[in-house]
Design a protein around this motif. Structure first.
Motif, mmCIF file in Angstrom:
data_model
loop_
_atom_site.group_PDB
_atom_site.id
_atom_site.type_symbol
_atom_site.label_atom_id
_atom_site.label_comp_id
_atom_site.label_asym_id
_atom_site.label_seq_id
_atom_site.Cartn_x
_atom_site.Cartn_y
_atom_site.Cartn_z
ATOM 1 N N ILE A 70 0.846 -1.201 0.000
ATOM 2 C CA ILE A 70 0.000 0.000 0.000
ATOM 3 C C ILE A 70 0.876 1.243 0.000
ATOM 4 O O ILE A 70 0.632 2.192 -0.740
ATOM 5 N N LYS A 71 1.906 1.227 0.821
ATOM 6 C CA LYS A 71 2.831 2.371 0.924
ATOM 7 C C LYS A 71 3.493 2.647 -0.419
ATOM 8 O O LYS A 71 3.668 3.798 -0.809
ATOM 9 N N THR A 72 3.879 1.590 -1.134
ATOM 10 C CA THR A 72 4.525 1.744 -2.434
ATOM 11 C C THR A 72 3.541 2.261 -3.479
ATOM 12 O O THR A 72 3.855 3.186 -4.237
ATOM 13 N N LYS A 73 2.354 1.696 -3.487
ATOM 14 C CA LYS A 73 1.358 2.056 -4.503
ATOM 15 C C LYS A 73 0.712 3.422 -4.226
ATOM 16 O O LYS A 73 0.454 4.186 -5.150
ATOM 17 N N TYR A 74 0.449 3.700 -2.959
ATOM 18 C CA TYR A 74 -0.247 4.931 -2.575
ATOM 19 C C TYR A 74 0.511 5.612 -1.431
ATOM 20 O O TYR A 74 0.084 5.578 -0.284
#
Length: 72
Positions: free
Chosen positions: A47-51
């Motif tokens: 999630i951190k990488t994508k958003y």
């Protein structure tokens, strides 16, 4: 997790689209959004990488107290 749901809706994604992007099942994503499942560390990293705009503190367990050092 109302915050996650609001974020998803604000970017115009369905639960299925979010699940696909995060490489998880729609069922698992729904349970996270409904507060029925905890989020794994691996998923938090995805999630951190994508958003990167999402505040990852939303995934803290409600039973843990968040400590913040105040600036003096």
């Amino acid at each position: 997790m109302e915050i996650l749901k609001n974020f998803r809706e604000s970017i115009g994604k369905t639960q299925q689209e979010m699940a696909d992007e995060l490489q998880i099942s729609k069922s698992y994503y729904e349970k996270i959004e409904n507060g029925e499942r905890n989020v794994s560390r691996e998923l938090i990293d995805r999630i951190k990488t994508k958003y990167p705009i999402i505040d990852l503190n939303i995934f803290l367990n409600k039973n843990h107290t968040k400590c913040v050092k105040k600036e003096t």
